[in-house]
Enzyme design. Structure first.
Site, short mmCIF file in Angstrom:
data_model
loop_
_atom_site.label_atom_id
_atom_site.label_comp_id
_atom_site.label_asym_id
_atom_site.label_seq_id
_atom_site.Cartn_x
_atom_site.Cartn_y
_atom_site.Cartn_z
N ASN A 114 0.63 -0.98 -0.02
CA ASN A 114 0.09 0.09 0.02
C ASN A 114 0.74 1.20 0.15
O ASN A 114 0.37 2.49 0.10
CB ASN A 114 -0.88 0.02 1.12
CG ASN A 114 -0.30 0.04 2.51
OD1 ASN A 114 0.76 0.00 2.48
ND2 ASN A 114 -1.07 0.26 3.58
N LEU A 115 2.21 0.99 -0.09
CA LEU A 115 3.07 2.23 -0.25
C LEU A 115 2.98 3.14 1.05
O LEU A 115 3.51 4.24 1.01
CB LEU A 115 3.05 3.12 -1.46
CG LEU A 115 3.21 2.21 -2.93
CD1 LEU A 115 3.04 3.09 -4.05
CD2 LEU A 115 4.31 1.38 -2.89
N ALA A 118 4.44 -7.30 4.64
CA ALA A 118 3.76 -6.17 4.75
C ALA A 118 3.46 -6.17 6.27
O ALA A 118 2.76 -7.03 6.88
CB ALA A 118 2.58 -6.13 3.89
N ALA A 119 3.56 -5.25 7.01
CA ALA A 119 3.23 -4.98 8.45
C ALA A 119 3.30 -3.62 8.85
O ALA A 119 4.06 -2.86 8.36
CB ALA A 119 4.35 -5.97 9.29
N ILE A 149 23.68 7.94 22.84
CA ILE A 149 23.60 6.48 23.30
C ILE A 149 22.52 6.37 24.54
O ILE A 149 22.88 7.13 25.34
CB ILE A 149 24.97 5.73 23.47
CG1 ILE A 149 25.61 5.94 22.03
CG2 ILE A 149 24.95 4.55 24.15
CD1 ILE A 149 27.24 5.10 22.28
N GLY A 161 6.58 2.12 2.12
CA GLY A 161 7.45 1.40 0.92
C GLY A 161 7.51 2.54 -0.12
O GLY A 161 6.97 3.27 -0.21
N VAL A 180 19.34 1.76 15.11
CA VAL A 180 20.59 2.27 15.50
C VAL A 180 21.83 2.36 14.71
O VAL A 180 22.36 3.68 14.57
CB VAL A 180 20.84 1.30 16.86
CG1 VAL A 180 21.46 0.11 16.54
CG2 VAL A 180 22.00 2.05 17.78
N TYR A 207 3.66 -4.88 19.03
CA TYR A 207 4.24 -5.34 17.74
C TYR A 207 4.82 -6.87 18.06
O TYR A 207 4.58 -7.56 17.13
CB TYR A 207 5.41 -4.44 17.53
CG TYR A 207 6.27 -4.99 16.40
CD1 TYR A 207 6.06 -4.98 14.95
CD2 TYR A 207 7.56 -5.50 16.82
CE1 TYR A 207 6.66 -5.38 13.88
CE2 TYR A 207 8.44 -6.07 15.76
CZ TYR A 207 7.84 -5.95 14.06
OH TYR A 207 8.59 -6.45 13.19
N1 LIG Z 1 13.81 -4.48 9.72
C1 LIG Z 1 13.92 -5.09 10.65
O1 LIG Z 1 14.62 -4.96 11.55
C2 LIG Z 1 12.84 -6.36 10.83
C3 LIG Z 1 13.04 -7.07 11.92
C4 LIG Z 1 12.27 -8.22 12.35
C5 LIG Z 1 11.11 -8.48 11.68
N2 LIG Z 1 11.10 -7.47 10.58
C6 LIG Z 1 9.66 -7.78 9.76
O2 LIG Z 1 10.03 -7.94 8.37
C7 LIG Z 1 8.98 -7.40 7.75
C8 LIG Z 1 9.59 -6.11 6.66
O3 LIG Z 1 9.99 -5.23 7.41
P1 LIG Z 1 10.61 -3.96 6.71
O4 LIG Z 1 11.85 -3.51 7.65
O5 LIG Z 1 11.28 -4.04 5.41
O6 LIG Z 1 9.54 -2.76 6.90
P2 LIG Z 1 9.17 -1.62 5.80
O7 LIG Z 1 8.28 -0.74 6.59
O8 LIG Z 1 10.25 -1.26 5.29
O9 LIG Z 1 8.22 -2.75 4.69
C9 LIG Z 1 6.93 -2.95 5.09
C10 LIG Z 1 6.11 -2.71 3.84
O10 LIG Z 1 5.07 -3.11 3.83
C11 LIG Z 1 4.10 -2.24 3.17
N3 LIG Z 1 2.81 -2.20 4.14
C12 LIG Z 1 2.66 -1.72 5.61
N4 LIG Z 1 1.37 -1.99 5.73
C13 LIG Z 1 0.80 -2.43 4.72
C14 LIG Z 1 -0.56 -2.89 4.39
N5 LIG Z 1 -1.46 -2.65 5.41
N6 LIG Z 1 -1.07 -3.36 3.39
C15 LIG Z 1 -0.12 -3.24 2.22
N7 LIG Z 1 1.30 -3.10 2.30
C16 LIG Z 1 1.63 -2.61 3.80
C17 LIG Z 1 4.81 -0.65 3.26
O11 LIG Z 1 4.53 -0.02 2.46
C18 LIG Z 1 6.38 -1.28 3.34
O12 LIG Z 1 6.63 -1.36 1.98
C19 LIG Z 1 7.97 -6.65 8.50
O13 LIG Z 1 6.83 -7.75 8.62
C20 LIG Z 1 8.68 -6.54 9.91
O14 LIG Z 1 7.84 -6.77 10.82
C21 LIG Z 1 11.75 -6.46 10.32
#
Ligand SMILES: NC(=O)c1ccc[n+]([C@@H]2O[C@H](COP(=O)([O-])OP(=O)(O)OC[C@H]3O[C@@H](n4cnc5c(N)ncnc54)[C@H](O)[C@@H]3O)[C@@H](O)[C@H]2O)c1
Length: 319
Positions: free
Chosen positions: A35-36, A77-78, A202, A39, A186, A145
């Site tokens: 849904n951008l 997506a989250a 920090i 992203g 971080v 979360y």
């Molecule tokens: N980055 C980290 O350190 C980390 C650690 C553990 C888990 N994760 C998990 O990995 C996944 C990706 O994380 P990320 O760091 O790339 O996050 P991010 O926010 O960069 O990417 C999430 C993407 O999902 C899209 N999105 C959000 N809600 C949406 C919805 N309701 N419908 C459709 N699209 C939606 C956003 O536009 C984005 O492109 C997530 O599930 C996150 O919880 C990330």
């Protein structure tokens, strides 16, 4: 290699765009739902990828999944921001739990569906200090979360028990890489501040540790996970602990900047030490992290230098 259909939800995000970079090197068909909200499609610029701009909670998403009939879903997506999950618990649960359930139930209707790969998180362990944490360690989420990720794992496990729904939930350690500025972990935070000759903050003694894993290793793990034959949860990590003070020192050295950090009181709710055993995932897939923190940071510097060079070249164009 037989051509398969991959659907990546959240494919325009930080991790998703790295997964897409890997997948476009394969002959597979690639579909994305995003849904951008955080992203950015301009990262991708690849015509072979079919992007559906919609919310994972919507009917549009359900219809799209039915039409695409993917063999594999990598569900990224989250709502990923922990403070937001505390301030807006319903929104977090709505996107992370109900949104995931929406995608999961749609996949169950797809004939020949092969595997659902779910992005879970070390946040499910919360303050469990029995390090290194393995998949049997007790879950103690400290934030909505972390709770939402834990709930999704349970829905996946329940559906596997009920009718053999094939899934794999990967609990990522702290992922770093070339994140957009708005999404600060971080490492991005220290990097950005130091690169602009500003002192990063920090919190606490700085002796608290994290298990830092480079985004390219995570993307590789997500794709390998489709071949795991046994449904379940797997840590994806380096199995190494690095203190926040060491991270600060490493980045300062790489950027050749000498600045003292600003020291502030510890933040409420921060996990003190974190380290995840990656043994189970290694045994299941043969995967090994390519990067340790030092080499990952060097790679990050290379990526950032290329970006700067590219931006400079473009701004040199006289119209
Ligand atoms: N980055 C980290 O350190 C980390 C650690 C553990 C888990 N994760 C998990 O990995 C996944 C990706 O994380 P990320 O760091 O790339 O996050 P991010 O926010 O960069 O990417 C999430 C993407 O999902 C899209 N999105 C959000 N809600 C949406 C919805 N309701 N419908 C459709 N699209 C939606 C956003 O536009 C984005 O492109 C997530 O599930 C996150 O919880 C990330």
């Amino acid at each position: 290699m037989r051509k398969k259909r991959f659907l990546i939800t959240g494919g325009c995000g930080f991790i998703g765009s790295q997964v897409l970079k890997n997948l476009i090197k394969t002959p597979h068909e690639i579909f994305v739902i995003d849904n951008l909200s955080t992203g950015d499609w301009s990262w991708i610029l690849e015509r072979r990828i079919d992007l559906k701009i919609c919310d994972i909670r919507s009917k549009d998403a359900l219809n799209y999944i039915a039409n695409v009939a993917p063999h594999y879903v990598i569900h990224l997506a989250a709502q990923t921001d922990i403070p937001t999950s505390i301030e807006q618990q319903q929104l977090d649960a709505d996107i992370n739990i109900l949104g995931t359930l929406n995608v999961l139930l749609a996949c169950k209707k797809v004939a020949n569906f092969e595997r659902f790969v779910f992005a879970s998180s070390a946040a499910v362990y919360g303050n469990n200090t029995d390090l290194p944490l393995n998949e049997e360690s007790q879950k103690q989420p400290q934030s909505p979360y972390g709770m939402s990720k834990s709930m999704c794992e349970q829905y996946l496990s329940l559906n596997e028990n009920m009718d053999g729904f094939p899934y794999c939930a990967l609990r990522f350690a702290n992922v770093y890489g070339n994140k957009p500025l708005a999404k600060k972990d971080v490492i991005s935070n220290f990097w950005d501040k130091l690169a602009h000759q500003k002192a990063p903050t920090i919190f606490g003694s700085g002796k608290q540790t994290r298990d830092f894993i480079f985004v390219e290793d995570i993307a590789e793990a997500l794709i390998l996970a489709i071949d795991i034959k046994k449904s379940g949860v797997y840590n994806v990590s380096t199995n190494e602990q690095t203190s926040i003070n060491e991270v600060f020192q490493n980045i300062s050295n790489l950027l050749q900047i000498e600045l003292d950090p600003v020291r502030k009181a510890p933040r409420l709710g921060d996990v003190y030490n974190s380290c995840l055993s990656n043994q189970k995932f290694k045994e299941a897939t043969g995967w090994e992290p390519t990067y340790i923190l030092q080499t990952g940071l060097e790679k990050l510097r290379e990526i950032k230098m290329k970006e700067t060079l590219h931006a400079t070249k473009n701004s040199d164009v006289v119209i």
